[in-house]
Enzyme design. Structure first.
Site, PDB file in Angstrom:
ATOM      1  N   GLY A  70       3.525  -5.849  46.440  1.00 48.96           N
ATOM      2  CA  GLY A  70       3.049  -6.506  47.646  1.00 48.96           C
ATOM      3  C   GLY A  70       2.654  -5.512  48.701  1.00 48.96           C
ATOM      4  N   ASN A  71       2.225  -6.018  49.838  1.00 48.84           N
ATOM      5  CA  ASN A  71       1.972  -5.142  50.985  1.00 48.84           C
ATOM      6  C   ASN A  71       2.399  -5.862  52.253  1.00 48.84           C
ATOM      7  OD1 ASN A  71      -0.407  -6.398  52.394  1.00 48.84           O
ATOM      8  ND2 ASN A  71      -1.286  -6.117  50.337  1.00 48.84           N
TER       9      ASN A  71
END
Lengths: 240, 240
Positions: free
Chosen positions: A39-40
């Site tokens: 993810g970010n």
């Protein structure tokens, strides 16, 4: 004065009436297995601020987002998760849009072979093989119907303007909003942002402000691009 | 009857008075670079439901969580992000606790060398080298002061009970709540859960219910374990 301010709030300048903005928001998630993902830190706030501001200024808005937070009635919302899902959602809707603003943080890499079952802990080490995701911004710029404006974001931690200029050129888009995400007070996850909006022929500094204020500044530039585009189309029309 | 029900809601059974529960919630994030991370789909709902229910039943509660969602006044909350931060927060507070319930989904692997700057897209392929994170549950079980109860969760997609039994044995804890996270209607991210609570000498089925109801069932078992533990300590005291 109170009456005037109230009227203004109820009737903001509808300078984007007639536009259909496709806006992306949030950070994509790329599955490693059914439980884990890459993810970010994107919160979706910048894209949502753009969508809300564009709605108020009279545009039709389709928000393609990974963030489940609520948006105003009147904003079509498409929930996606991975870069591939975002790509499909953007390219499917591009022909009906007059402008695309990609504020989402799309993963650059995804796991080559996500596992169908939760990966069990085994050795001390584990190697994850990643492959590139599709470059949605570049693909949208290639496939856009004539007259569709395309704006991208570049979240950088080093050489912000140079990297933004490179993306503007290589992706063939109309503008890049380049921002420094190494600053703790702005950018990813924050309520504030700052950066520079890069065009082929000029730059506009976006001073530190709330993402709501920054959204208005970016939409001012979308409006300016539209006016210039319409004027140049008139000028290019033979015999006009 | 209305008066009685109202009194009951205002004065729930305070059967956990005197306990100090350390509860973990949410999913850890392991940095890849300043923007990207390895994450998991845990929402923190199960751990928060346990914390809220334990508070109502008279326990003192310390919630160690990755989820920024609000909890009731009176609940001490410690925000952490990575497995290592969660380990430190748990082990620091374990000596003052009477029970630890690890409802968080802690990453099993982290990136060996996180990058200080955002990793630029380069080749078509990228390899991420991962290493094991500390096993907080096993470590807490080894280091616990005498009398401290330790409960863990096992989120599985296959052979749920067998995997839960293996964890119960290998980690040396008092109970494992094993749940099947491959079901779309329960477990990670959902408002509902179902599973089986495994002890050395018995199992308790936890039927499909809201996480709030499941939290109450789990705390019933914590209370039962405490009563059994106190009784066995009395029996083991020489000359009693």
């Amino acid at each position: 004065e109170i009456v005037s301010a109230t009227l203004h709030a109820a009737n903001p300048i509808r300078d984007l009436a007639g536009e259909h903005l496709l806006i992306t928001a949030g950070g994509t998630r790329e599955a490693i297995d059914p439980v884990r993902f890459l993810g970010n830190r994107s919160s979706g706030k910048m894209g949502i601020a753009l969508a809300e501001a564009a709605l108020k200024r009279g545009a039709k808005v389709t928000l393609i987002t990974t963030a489940s937070r609520a948006v105003s009635l009147g904003c079509e919302r498409v929930l996606v998760e991975s870069a591939e899902e975002m790509r499909t959602a953007v390219l499917d809707r591009l022909p009906g849009a007059t402008a695309l603003i990609m504020a989402a943080a799309v993963a650059d890499y995804r796991v080559t072979n996500p596992a169908a079952q939760k990966i069990k802990k085994s050795g001390e080490k584990l190697t994850l093989e990643l492959e590139r995701t599709p470059d949605i911004l570049a693909e949208a710029a290639r496939l856009r119907p004539s007259g569709t404006l395309i704006l991208g974001f570049a979240a950088e931690t080093e050489r912000v303007v140079e990297e933004g200029r490179r993306k503007l050129r290589e992706k063939g888009v109309d503008a890049i909003v380049a921002n420094d995400v190494s600053r703790p007070d702005t950018g990813i996850g924050s309520d504030h942002n700052a950066g520079v909006m890069l065009f082929a022929d000029r730059e506009v500094r976006l001073e530190l402000s709330s993402k709501w204020t920054m959204a208005e500044r970016i939409l001012d530039e979308v409006h300016r691009l539209r006016v210039l585009r319409d004027r140049s189309e008139v000028e290019l029309t033979p015999g006009y």
